[in-house]
Design a protein around this motif. Structure first.
Motif, PDB file in Angstrom:
ATOM      1  N   ASP A 265      32.834  26.365  15.832  1.00  0.00           N
ATOM      2  CA  ASP A 265      31.625  26.896  16.574  1.00  0.00           C
ATOM      3  C   ASP A 265      30.455  26.537  15.361  1.00  0.00           C
ATOM      4  O   ASP A 265      29.270  26.419  15.901  1.00  0.00           O
ATOM      5  N   ALA A 266      30.671  26.749  13.982  1.00  0.00           N
ATOM      6  CA  ALA A 266      29.580  26.661  12.924  1.00  0.00           C
ATOM      7  C   ALA A 266      29.347  25.290  13.060  1.00  0.00           C
ATOM      8  O   ALA A 266      28.028  24.896  12.391  1.00  0.00           O
ATOM      9  N   GLY A 267      29.925  24.140  13.454  1.00  0.00           N
ATOM     10  CA  GLY A 267      29.623  22.951  13.539  1.00  0.00           C
ATOM     11  C   GLY A 267      30.289  21.859  12.901  1.00  0.00           C
ATOM     12  O   GLY A 267      30.128  20.719  12.841  1.00  0.00           O
ATOM     13  N   ALA A 268      31.612  22.270  12.166  1.00  0.00           N
ATOM     14  CA  ALA A 268      32.529  21.274  11.800  1.00  0.00           C
ATOM     15  C   ALA A 268      33.099  20.306  13.123  1.00  0.00           C
ATOM     16  O   ALA A 268      33.205  20.839  14.053  1.00  0.00           O
ATOM     17  N   ASP A 269      33.103  19.118  12.797  1.00  0.00           N
ATOM     18  CA  ASP A 269      33.686  18.142  13.900  1.00  0.00           C
ATOM     19  C   ASP A 269      35.013  17.645  13.422  1.00  0.00           C
ATOM     20  O   ASP A 269      35.683  17.391  14.468  1.00  0.00           O
ATOM     21  N   ARG A 270      35.379  17.638  12.393  1.00  0.00           N
ATOM     22  CA  ARG A 270      36.693  17.173  11.958  1.00  0.00           C
ATOM     23  C   ARG A 270      37.766  18.163  11.177  1.00  0.00           C
ATOM     24  O   ARG A 270      37.033  18.713  10.473  1.00  0.00           O
ATOM     25  N   TYR A 271      38.981  18.209  11.088  1.00  0.00           N
ATOM     26  CA  TYR A 271      39.692  18.949  10.114  1.00  0.00           C
ATOM     27  C   TYR A 271      40.978  17.984   9.864  1.00  0.00           C
ATOM     28  O   TYR A 271      41.501  17.508  10.784  1.00  0.00           O
ATOM     29  N   LEU A 272      41.224  17.849   8.628  1.00  0.00           N
ATOM     30  CA  LEU A 272      42.220  17.194   7.758  1.00  0.00           C
ATOM     31  C   LEU A 272      43.361  18.228   7.420  1.00  0.00           C
ATOM     32  O   LEU A 272      43.072  18.919   6.659  1.00  0.00           O
ATOM     33  N   LEU A 273      44.709  18.004   7.985  1.00  0.00           N
ATOM     34  CA  LEU A 273      45.716  18.904   7.494  1.00  0.00           C
ATOM     35  C   LEU A 273      46.820  17.920   7.572  1.00  0.00           C
ATOM     36  O   LEU A 273      47.710  17.596   8.758  1.00  0.00           O
ATOM     37  N   ARG A 274      47.237  17.518   6.410  1.00  0.00           N
ATOM     38  CA  ARG A 274      48.581  16.554   6.130  1.00  0.00           C
ATOM     39  C   ARG A 274      49.714  17.290   6.551  1.00  0.00           C
ATOM     40  O   ARG A 274      49.798  18.472   6.039  1.00  0.00           O
ATOM     41  N   HIS A 275      50.675  16.911   7.296  1.00  0.00           N
ATOM     42  CA  HIS A 275      52.082  17.518   7.559  1.00  0.00           C
ATOM     43  C   HIS A 275      52.792  17.198   6.499  1.00  0.00           C
ATOM     44  O   HIS A 275      53.910  18.007   6.318  1.00  0.00           O
TER      45      HIS A 275
ATOM     46  N   ARG B 298      25.359  22.103   8.684  1.00  0.00           N
ATOM     47  CA  ARG B 298      25.201  21.702  10.195  1.00  0.00           C
ATOM     48  C   ARG B 298      23.277  21.925  10.271  1.00  0.00           C
ATOM     49  O   ARG B 298      22.961  20.986  10.799  1.00  0.00           O
ATOM     50  N   THR B 299      23.017  22.881   9.533  1.00  0.00           N
ATOM     51  CA  THR B 299      21.605  23.080   9.787  1.00  0.00           C
ATOM     52  C   THR B 299      20.697  22.247   9.029  1.00  0.00           C
ATOM     53  O   THR B 299      19.790  21.597   9.288  1.00  0.00           O
ATOM     54  N   ARG B 300      21.206  21.824   7.793  1.00  0.00           N
ATOM     55  CA  ARG B 300      20.661  20.977   6.736  1.00  0.00           C
ATOM     56  C   ARG B 300      20.576  19.482   7.221  1.00  0.00           C
ATOM     57  O   ARG B 300      19.693  18.644   7.163  1.00  0.00           O
ATOM     58  N   PHE B 301      22.013  19.232   7.948  1.00  0.00           N
ATOM     59  CA  PHE B 301      22.230  17.916   8.090  1.00  0.00           C
ATOM     60  C   PHE B 301      22.646  17.592   9.601  1.00  0.00           C
ATOM     61  O   PHE B 301      23.893  17.316   9.833  1.00  0.00           O
ATOM     62  N   PRO B 302      21.611  17.769  10.614  1.00  0.00           N
ATOM     63  CA  PRO B 302      22.251  17.991  11.836  1.00  0.00           C
ATOM     64  C   PRO B 302      22.812  16.696  12.409  1.00  0.00           C
ATOM     65  O   PRO B 302      23.502  16.394  13.574  1.00  0.00           O
ATOM     66  N   ASP B 303      22.442  15.416  11.708  1.00  0.00           N
ATOM     67  CA  ASP B 303      22.947  14.055  12.335  1.00  0.00           C
ATOM     68  C   ASP B 303      24.325  13.644  11.534  1.00  0.00           C
ATOM     69  O   ASP B 303      24.637  12.661  11.827  1.00  0.00           O
ATOM     70  N   CYS B 304      24.908  14.489  10.763  1.00  0.00           N
ATOM     71  CA  CYS B 304      25.970  14.201  10.015  1.00  0.00           C
ATOM     72  C   CYS B 304      27.405  14.716  10.558  1.00  0.00           C
ATOM     73  O   CYS B 304      27.385  15.768  11.025  1.00  0.00           O
ATOM     74  N   ALA B 305      28.390  14.001  10.542  1.00  0.00           N
ATOM     75  CA  ALA B 305      29.739  14.735  10.908  1.00  0.00           C
ATOM     76  C   ALA B 305      30.339  15.680   9.735  1.00  0.00           C
ATOM     77  O   ALA B 305      30.019  15.097   8.475  1.00  0.00           O
ATOM     78  N   ILE B 306      30.583  16.600  10.008  1.00  0.00           N
ATOM     79  CA  ILE B 306      31.368  17.589   8.941  1.00  0.00           C
ATOM     80  C   ILE B 306      32.889  17.635   9.092  1.00  0.00           C
ATOM     81  O   ILE B 306      33.462  18.016  10.202  1.00  0.00           O
ATOM     82  N   THR B 307      33.421  17.079   7.943  1.00  0.00           N
ATOM     83  CA  THR B 307      34.793  17.446   7.887  1.00  0.00           C
ATOM     84  C   THR B 307      35.426  18.381   7.165  1.00  0.00           C
ATOM     85  O   THR B 307      34.777  18.585   5.970  1.00  0.00           O
ATOM     86  N   VAL B 308      36.517  19.199   7.391  1.00  0.00           N
ATOM     87  CA  VAL B 308      36.781  20.157   6.575  1.00  0.00           C
ATOM     88  C   VAL B 308      38.392  19.805   6.142  1.00  0.00           C
ATOM     89  O   VAL B 308      39.292  19.396   7.209  1.00  0.00           O
TER      90      VAL B 308
END
Length: 346
Positions: A151-161, A126-136
């Motif tokens: 809170d650290a800056g992740a925007d998206r989370y993928l978790l297949r059921h 998030r610090t290095r790439f403030p204009d990017c979306a971060i998916t975990v």
């Protein structure tokens, strides 16, 4: 067949069908009905997203996993797996390479590996790439850790059921895991504020039409921002090695159904689909998908992130072939978008 075409139209209009009607549609093999379904799916995608295809830079950051899922090549019990864990510096270097290519979404995907300081890595990205979306995509974690990632800056989370049938879930996972817990994680992620992705395996051993209908019903309840599905492909070092793979045809059919049921969601044409058929990626787009995730993982590790046999990690699946991928998509009338490409689901 006119009645089945009407079911396709109802799914497009109502976003959900009663179980009996959904089962009737899932049993369909008529070519005219399938052509109608795919045409409606393309129209639904283009009404919302046009012919834009969103590119995500995938970083497979660890193939250690504490779980022992029966279908997965990086399961804990696979003693043949060549394990690796990327450092924060390696992950940042991968993201930097993607950024130079124009990618504005990075996807961190890995096994459930408690030794990875994931919150710190997300903060550094998030610090290095403030204009990017971060998916975990790192599996089931405590809610407090999901909150820390957000809170650290992740925007998206993928978790297949993986499957919405509890009995079927138990056939694919160890007794220590439960569908109830997986669903609780997904709703917690949505409550925290993540853009949430879920999805399921197509053709997994034990799958029935009722299982597929349950998957579609659960996704209607969750209303995720992203939905990723792909065919089951066996891995030689798992208990399911002798089971037949899922098919491209069934995967495309379900992709089209999902596009009608979730017109504003982001749907990837997955690596598994491209692995099972050389035309899988393009066929996925023609069935309503609109996301592709080229691989940014260092080439020396890509072969070790083997969730299933013969997983593609080269050619157009590799981020360094981005120019060729863009040209191939343009030749089919698609416009590549390397921007954040946020889901329009609210």
């Amino acid at each position: 067949m006119a009645a089945l075409k009407r079911l396709v139209d109802r799914l497009a209009a109502e976003r959900c069908l009663p179980d009996a009607d959904m089962l009737a549609l899932l049993a369909c093999g008529d070519g005219d009905v399938l052509s109608h379904l795919f045409a409606r799916a393309r129209a639904a995608r283009e009404a919302v997203y046009g012919r834009d295809v969103y590119i995500r830079g995938l970083i497979e950051f660890t193939n250690f996993c504490k779980n022992d899922c029966l279908y997965c090549g990086i399961r804990r019990s696979n003693a043949r797996a060549c394990r690796y864990r990327l450092s924060e510096e390696e992950i940042l270097a991968c993201a930097e390479a993607g950024y130079r290519m124009g990618f504005r979404t990075v996807v961190l995907q890995g096994g459930e590996d408690p030794k990875v300081p994931l919150v710190d890595i997300v903060g550094a990205l998030r610090t290095r790439f403030p204009d990017c979306a971060i998916t975990v995509s790192a599996g089931e974690l405590p809610r407090k850790v999901y909150q820390q990632l957000f809170d650290a800056g992740a925007d998206r989370y993928l978790l297949r059921h993986e499957t919405a049938d509890p009995h079927h879930y138990g056939k694919l996972h160890p007794a220590s895991m439960s569908l109830e817990e997986r669903k609780a994680c997904l709703f917690a992620l949505r409550d925290i504020g993540f853009q949430v992705g879920s999805g399921f395996l197509v053709g997994a051993p034990g799958q029935t039409s009722e299982t597929m209908a349950a998957n579609l019903a659960f996704l209607h309840e969750l209303d995720p921002h992203m939905i990723g599905i792909g065919p089951f492909i066996p891995h030689s070092s798992t208990p399911l090695t002798s089971k037949p793979a899922g098919t491209m045809e069934e995967t495309l059919f379900l992709l089209a159904c999902l596009r009608l049921a979730h017109p504003r969601a982001l749907l990837p044409a997955t690596t598994a689909l491209a692995t099972i058929d050389p035309q899988g990626r393009m066929a996925g787009l023609e069935a309503g998908a609109n996301v592709i995730m080229p691989n940014l993982t260092p080439a020396s590790y890509r072969g070790d992130y083997a969730l299933y046999n013969n997983k593609l990690a080269t050619g157009l699946e590799a981020a360094e072939q981005h120019g060729k991928l863009e040209a191939a998509l343009a030749a089919q009338g698609y416009s590549v978008k390397s921007s954040r490409g946020d889901s329009l689901v609210v």
